[in-house]
Design an enzyme around this catalytic site. Structure first.
Site, PDB file in Angstrom:
ATOM      1  N   HIS A 176     -22.827  52.443 121.092  1.00  0.00           N
ATOM      2  CA  HIS A 176     -22.462  51.708 122.302  1.00  0.00           C
ATOM      3  C   HIS A 176     -21.667  52.595 123.263  1.00  0.00           C
ATOM      4  CE1 HIS A 176     -23.844  48.033 120.423  1.00  0.00           C
ATOM      5  NE2 HIS A 176     -23.410  47.290 121.425  1.00  0.00           N
ATOM      6  N   HIS A 248     -16.345  50.172 114.685  1.00  0.00           N
ATOM      7  CA  HIS A 248     -15.972  51.582 114.722  1.00  0.00           C
ATOM      8  C   HIS A 248     -14.455  51.691 114.746  1.00  0.00           C
ATOM      9  CE1 HIS A 248     -20.117  52.833 115.646  1.00  0.00           C
ATOM     10  NE2 HIS A 248     -20.153  51.829 116.502  1.00  0.00           N
TER      11      HIS A 248
END
Length: 326
Positions: A176, A248
């Site tokens: 992303h 993450h």
């Protein structure tokens, strides 16, 4: 006496090869072929490559976060923010300024190459590194009899959904983040060039006195700089959302963002001069063969004014003026 006939396949094959070579030189064929190769490689990675599965421990708190079923920025929204929104702004900006076709072309092509290259590199690294995500244990759902004080493998997982399980080893770098900084970063560079926020010399619209120039910088540069920095703020917020969803950690999103920004800058500079250039709002000329169409309404420009050719001016136009003066 009849003239001798050329051997079969001699001049004709040379003509075909010559035509292909001229087509290669006069068009963006190499760019499009490279784009297609990157796209095919990306799709092959997506559908046929599984990540390297690192061993892990059930007592590792770094991979013990809950798995968020609903993401703050789903993949579809990332495409909207980093692909479709920059594309729309690029097209509208060029339409508003009545840009020639060549400028439309390289604006979109540079964005497309930045996005596909960032995606390809990110997924290739993801699968090679195989770093566990912060929510790996929630994805894995290990068996109750799994030893807690030892390193274990993917074999202890009871998760049956293939993507949910294997995606747990695709933490580094953040996809992303790299995609967002590639698309929105390219948009930020494009706006900075069009608004000339780093070009402190006089632009193509004429010269100004030193006093007028300084006054213009003081009054307008901050607003223009904020406009150009807005896409980077959006990309940063997308990266932060990945930490909030425990997909993450900070290390993943920072490296992903740096990767995306580097690719965006590399792709931008392939078609546009540096942001400090006096002609930063104009793209480079097309392939070498594009010089032939400058006189027929094409869009031509020197390869790089910072190389010292023409002292930052359009050399093609300057030569035409000199020839007319003679």
């Amino acid at each position: 006496m009849a003239p001798p006939r050329s051997p079969v396949g001699g001049s004709s094959s040379g003509g075909i090869l010559g035509s292909c070579w001229r087509f290669w030189q006069r068009t963006y064929a190499s760019d499009y072929i490279g784009f297609m190769l990157l796209l095919v490689g990306y799709l092959l990675i997506q559908f046929f490559v599984e990540p390297f599965h690192r061993m892990f421990s059930l007592t590792d708190l770094r991979i013990s976060f809950p798995h968020a079923e609903i993401e703050r920025v789903p993949l579809l929204h990332d495409f909207i923010y980093a692909l479709f929104l920059p594309l729309a702004i690029l097209l509208l900006a060029n339409l508003f300024t009545h840009a020639p076709r060549h400028k439309h072309h390289v604006s979109v092509l540079g964005l497309a190459i930045a996005l596909i290259l960032a995606s390809f590199l990110t997924d290739a690294i993801k699968n090679a590194v195989g770093r566990p995500r912060p929510d790996l244990l929630a994805r894995c759902a290990p068996r109750p009899d799994t030893p807690r004080d030892a390193l274990v493998t993917i074999d202890v997982c009871t998760q049956t959904h293939h993507h949910t399980l294997h995606d747990g080893w695709r933490s580094f770098p953040s996809g992303h983040s790299s995609f967002a900084f590639a698309g929105l970063g390219y948009l930020s560079l494009f706006l900075a060039g069009q608004m000339r926020i780093f070009a402190h010399g006089s632009g193509s619209g004429g010269s100004a006195s030193a006093g007028e120039h300084v006054e213009k910088l003081v009054r307008g540069d901050l607003v223009r700089a904020l406009v150009c920095g807005a896409p980077l703020l959006g990309a940063t917020m997308i990266a932060i959302s990945r930490c909030q969803d425990y997909r993450h950690d900070v290390y993943d999103v920072c490296v992903g963002g740096l990767l995306g920004w580097t690719v965006a800058y590399w792709s931008y500079r392939r078609y546009w001069p540096r942001l400090g250039s006096r002609r930063c709002e104009e793209p480079y000329a097309g392939p070498p063969g594009a010089e032939d169409v400058v006189g027929r309404g094409g869009y031509g420009r020197v390869r790089d004014e910072e190389e010292g050719l023409g002292q930052g001016r359009n050399v093609g136009i300057g030569l035409g003026v000199l020839s007319n003066a003679r």
